[in-house]
Scaffold this motif. Structure first.
Motif, PDB file in Angstrom:
ATOM      1  N   ILE A   7       0.824  -1.213   0.000  1.00 33.30           N
ATOM      2  CA  ILE A   7       0.000   0.000   0.000  1.00 33.30           C
ATOM      3  C   ILE A   7       0.854   1.257   0.000  1.00 33.30           C
ATOM      4  O   ILE A   7       1.700   1.448   0.883  1.00 33.30           O
ATOM      5  CB  ILE A   7      -0.936   0.010   1.230  1.00 33.30           C
ATOM      6  N   GLY A   8       0.633   2.117  -0.970  1.00 34.65           N
ATOM      7  CA  GLY A   8       1.292   3.423  -0.987  1.00 34.65           C
ATOM      8  C   GLY A   8       0.601   4.347  -0.006  1.00 34.65           C
ATOM      9  O   GLY A   8      -0.623   4.501  -0.060  1.00 34.65           O
ATOM     10  N   THR A   9       1.379   4.964   0.894  1.00 37.79           N
ATOM     11  CA  THR A   9       0.785   5.845   1.904  1.00 37.79           C
ATOM     12  C   THR A   9       0.948   7.314   1.532  1.00 37.79           C
ATOM     13  O   THR A   9       0.551   8.192   2.301  1.00 37.79           O
ATOM     14  CB  THR A   9       1.418   5.605   3.290  1.00 37.79           C
ATOM     15  N   GLY A  10       1.533   7.590   0.370  1.00 31.75           N
ATOM     16  CA  GLY A  10       1.699   8.985  -0.042  1.00 31.75           C
ATOM     17  C   GLY A  10       2.910   9.632   0.602  1.00 31.75           C
ATOM     18  O   GLY A  10       3.681   8.993   1.316  1.00 31.75           O
ATOM     19  N   PRO A  11       3.092  10.936   0.364  1.00 32.41           N
ATOM     20  CA  PRO A  11       4.342  11.617   0.711  1.00 32.41           C
ATOM     21  C   PRO A  11       4.453  12.072   2.163  1.00 32.41           C
ATOM     22  O   PRO A  11       5.545  12.423   2.606  1.00 32.41           O
ATOM     23  CB  PRO A  11       4.335  12.832  -0.214  1.00 32.41           C
ATOM     24  N   GLY A  12       3.365  12.126   2.910  1.00 32.77           N
ATOM     25  CA  GLY A  12       3.512  12.578   4.298  1.00 32.77           C
ATOM     26  C   GLY A  12       2.206  13.035   4.940  1.00 32.77           C
ATOM     27  O   GLY A  12       1.912  12.684   6.072  1.00 32.77           O
ATOM     28  N   ASP A  13       1.427  13.839   4.232  1.00 35.64           N
ATOM     29  CA  ASP A  13       0.147  14.292   4.770  1.00 35.64           C
ATOM     30  C   ASP A  13      -0.795  13.089   4.880  1.00 35.64           C
ATOM     31  O   ASP A  13      -1.116  12.469   3.863  1.00 35.64           O
ATOM     32  CB  ASP A  13      -0.439  15.344   3.815  1.00 35.64           C
ATOM     33  N   PRO A  14      -1.244  12.752   6.110  1.00 33.81           N
ATOM     34  CA  PRO A  14      -2.133  11.588   6.258  1.00 33.81           C
ATOM     35  C   PRO A  14      -3.426  11.723   5.454  1.00 33.81           C
ATOM     36  O   PRO A  14      -4.051  10.715   5.126  1.00 33.81           O
ATOM     37  CB  PRO A  14      -2.431  11.559   7.766  1.00 33.81           C
ATOM     38  N   GLU A  15      -3.823  12.935   5.114  1.00 34.39           N
ATOM     39  CA  GLU A  15      -5.034  13.126   4.301  1.00 34.39           C
ATOM     40  C   GLU A  15      -4.810  12.744   2.835  1.00 34.39           C
ATOM     41  O   GLU A  15      -5.761  12.715   2.057  1.00 34.39           O
ATOM     42  CB  GLU A  15      -5.491  14.587   4.360  1.00 34.39           C
ATOM     43  N   LEU A  16      -3.567  12.484   2.460  1.00 27.46           N
ATOM     44  CA  LEU A  16      -3.318  12.054   1.077  1.00 27.46           C
ATOM     45  C   LEU A  16      -3.347  10.530   0.933  1.00 27.46           C
ATOM     46  O   LEU A  16      -3.013   9.995  -0.117  1.00 27.46           O
ATOM     47  CB  LEU A  16      -2.009  12.651   0.543  1.00 27.46           C
ATOM     48  N   LEU A  17      -3.749   9.838   1.984  1.00 19.51           N
ATOM     49  CA  LEU A  17      -4.076   8.419   1.843  1.00 19.51           C
ATOM     50  C   LEU A  17      -5.325   8.301   0.979  1.00 19.51           C
ATOM     51  O   LEU A  17      -6.217   9.145   1.047  1.00 19.51           O
ATOM     52  CB  LEU A  17      -4.389   7.797   3.207  1.00 19.51           C
ATOM     53  N   GLN A  87      -0.459 -17.458   4.044  1.00 22.78           N
ATOM     54  CA  GLN A  87      -0.801 -18.884   3.837  1.00 22.78           C
ATOM     55  C   GLN A  87      -1.552 -19.478   5.029  1.00 22.78           C
ATOM     56  O   GLN A  87      -2.288 -20.454   4.862  1.00 22.78           O
ATOM     57  CB  GLN A  87       0.473 -19.689   3.546  1.00 22.78           C
ATOM     58  N   THR A  88      -1.392 -18.884   6.212  1.00 23.56           N
ATOM     59  CA  THR A  88      -2.163 -19.374   7.364  1.00 23.56           C
ATOM     60  C   THR A  88      -3.439 -18.552   7.554  1.00 23.56           C
ATOM     61  O   THR A  88      -3.998 -18.494   8.642  1.00 23.56           O
ATOM     62  CB  THR A  88      -1.311 -19.357   8.648  1.00 23.56           C
ATOM     63  N   GLY A  89      -3.862 -17.840   6.479  1.00 26.92           N
ATOM     64  CA  GLY A  89      -5.218 -17.280   6.462  1.00 26.92           C
ATOM     65  C   GLY A  89      -5.343 -15.833   6.900  1.00 26.92           C
ATOM     66  O   GLY A  89      -6.448 -15.366   7.147  1.00 26.92           O
ATOM     67  N   ARG A  90      -4.234 -15.098   6.991  1.00 25.28           N
ATOM     68  CA  ARG A  90      -4.369 -13.714   7.426  1.00 25.28           C
ATOM     69  C   ARG A  90      -4.188 -12.718   6.277  1.00 25.28           C
ATOM     70  O   ARG A  90      -3.402 -12.971   5.357  1.00 25.28           O
ATOM     71  CB  ARG A  90      -3.353 -13.425   8.541  1.00 25.28           C
ATOM     72  N   ASP A  91      -4.925 -11.612   6.343  1.00 22.32           N
ATOM     73  CA  ASP A  91      -4.739 -10.522   5.380  1.00 22.32           C
ATOM     74  C   ASP A  91      -3.610  -9.631   5.868  1.00 22.32           C
ATOM     75  O   ASP A  91      -3.640  -9.127   6.994  1.00 22.32           O
ATOM     76  CB  ASP A  91      -6.027  -9.697   5.241  1.00 22.32           C
ATOM     77  N   VAL A  92      -2.614  -9.445   5.004  1.00 20.18           N
ATOM     78  CA  VAL A  92      -1.395  -8.739   5.366  1.00 20.18           C
ATOM     79  C   VAL A  92      -1.240  -7.508   4.484  1.00 20.18           C
ATOM     80  O   VAL A  92      -1.457  -7.578   3.267  1.00 20.18           O
ATOM     81  CB  VAL A  92      -0.164  -9.658   5.179  1.00 20.18           C
ATOM     82  N   VAL A  93      -0.885  -6.369   5.087  1.00 20.66           N
ATOM     83  CA  VAL A  93      -0.533  -5.196   4.271  1.00 20.66           C
ATOM     84  C   VAL A  93       0.902  -4.775   4.597  1.00 20.66           C
ATOM     85  O   VAL A  93       1.374  -4.968   5.717  1.00 20.66           O
ATOM     86  CB  VAL A  93      -1.484  -3.983   4.504  1.00 20.66           C
ATOM     87  N   TYR A  94       1.577  -4.243   3.595  1.00 19.05           N
ATOM     88  CA  TYR A  94       2.902  -3.660   3.784  1.00 19.05           C
ATOM     89  C   TYR A  94       2.800  -2.190   3.381  1.00 19.05           C
ATOM     90  O   TYR A  94       2.400  -1.876   2.259  1.00 19.05           O
ATOM     91  CB  TYR A  94       3.948  -4.377   2.933  1.00 19.05           C
ATOM     92  N   LEU A  95       3.108  -1.292   4.322  1.00 20.18           N
ATOM     93  CA  LEU A  95       2.970   0.148   4.085  1.00 20.18           C
ATOM     94  C   LEU A  95       4.257   0.704   3.472  1.00 20.18           C
ATOM     95  O   LEU A  95       5.351   0.460   3.983  1.00 20.18           O
ATOM     96  CB  LEU A  95       2.708   0.872   5.410  1.00 20.18           C
ATOM     97  N   CYS A  96       4.130   1.468   2.387  1.00 21.35           N
ATOM     98  CA  CYS A  96       5.297   2.088   1.747  1.00 21.35           C
ATOM     99  C   CYS A  96       5.057   3.591   1.662  1.00 21.35           C
ATOM    100  O   CYS A  96       3.971   4.024   1.286  1.00 21.35           O
ATOM    101  CB  CYS A  96       5.476   1.618   0.314  1.00 21.35           C
TER     102      CYS A  96
END
Lengths: 231, 231
Positions: A7-17, A87-96
């Protein structure tokens, strides 16, 4: 079916999610993100407020040396861990920070995951478009070429590419003085603008001509409009 | 104080609106957007659901001819109207597909407004990063150069620019066959991918090699990874 989402989190302003990023972060059972020991994680600072109450947090130290091998190893280990969780059934996100695939830290992770689990990417606002918006400086219009040029490239490569088109120089760091001198030599320094920490509280926008000679910009993009643009 | 805000609505998926875009659209008293007579407006289709109940809608016909003069005139008229609305105390937003300043329709509007009223820009997800995310195809990593190349440029310009780096070709339309032949001649066709209508319901992702010879892609980006990338 469980999946891994970068997931792209944008440049810094949390409102740009994006709305999509917020929804998937809130629903994730595992939330991984890059974080150096003893430092804050920009991606988590931006997006952490949306993480669900029961989610497992996974700050991950990715070494940032000139030698790429330690980072490659860290991404491979992280990929194995995240794949096992999916694989053990969990939804995973990686924040970038920014966008996952625009010079992003998700690229080596994506390659290390390979096709082992279902993987999706949510694009994010790039530092490039954020800098352009904050400086109110259009980069490219109609049939203009736009180039993204990493500043560590040698002078002769940058000079050949700078020609007439619009450019954004990234990864300035210790290359700033050299790039500045090159732009001056090419007659491209006068219209250039330095945008530091775009959309963050400490944002600073400075015409290159006004940038102090003994300073170096951090987390910055150097916007170089096309020659003759907006005239 | 009232202001004009140019808002990027992203490539098509309404969930790719940012939280900031949603908040400002919902609060706006005037919502302007490009729309051709008798056609739907993509920007309004994406963002219209967030417009407040009392807001004034202003669909605006911007002519898209090879001659840029009619469009310039339309933007100048629109700018005058929007400036007048801000000056009489209303918050005005202008919705743009993608990002306002990345080959965006907001650029001539921004220039026509000049400094007459307070103006801000909210960046949007570009079709470039959306296409890259949907195709799960990283464009540029580390110190790679990334070029955005409008397809209407002549072959000799495109050939000189394509060199080895990563590229995204935009505005393909009737130039598709010519660009395809050029990429084949340069040995860059095999890794290229066509992304049509990125993130929209009618999205289609096709390796360039598999694209039917008698077809032309619409609203598409042609991603050309760096030579030797991901090998």
């Amino acid at each position: 079916m469980s999946r891994l989402t970068l997931i792209g989190t944008g440049p810094g302003d949390p409102e740009l999610l994006t709305l999509k990023a917020v929804r998937l972060i809130a629903a994730a059972e595992v939330v991984a993100f890059p974080q150096k020991p003893g430092e804050a994680s920009l991606a988590f600072e931006i997006a952490g407020g949306h993480v669900g109450p029961g989610a497992q947090l996974m700050p991950t130290d990715i070494p940032m040396n000139v030698d790429p091998e330690p980072a490659r190893l860290a991404y491979r280990r992280l990929a194995d861990t995240l794949v096992e969780k999916v694989q053990t059934g969990r939804d995973v996100v990686y924040l970038c920070e920014g966008d996952p695939l625009f010079y992003g830290s998700a690229i080596p992770l994506l390659e290390a995951v390979g096709g082992r689990v279902a993987t999706s990417i949510v694009p994010g606002i790039t530092s490039l478009t954020a800098a352009s918006a904050e400086a109110r400086l259009p980069l490219a219009l109609r049939n203009a070429i736009l180039k993204v040029l990493p500043a560590p490239l040698p002078d002769e490569v940058l000079e050949a590419e700078l020609g007439r088109g619009a450019a954004a120089l990234i990864k300035l760091g210790r290359h700033f003085d050299r790039v500045r001198a090159l732009l001056a030599r090419l007659g491209r320094a006068e219209s250039a603008v330095v945008v530091e920490h775009a959309t963050q509280a400490r944002q600073r926008i400075t015409p290159l001509a006004d940038f102090a000679a003994d300073e170096r910009p951090y987390f910055s993009t150097l916007l170089v409009p096309a020659r003759g643009a907006h005239s």
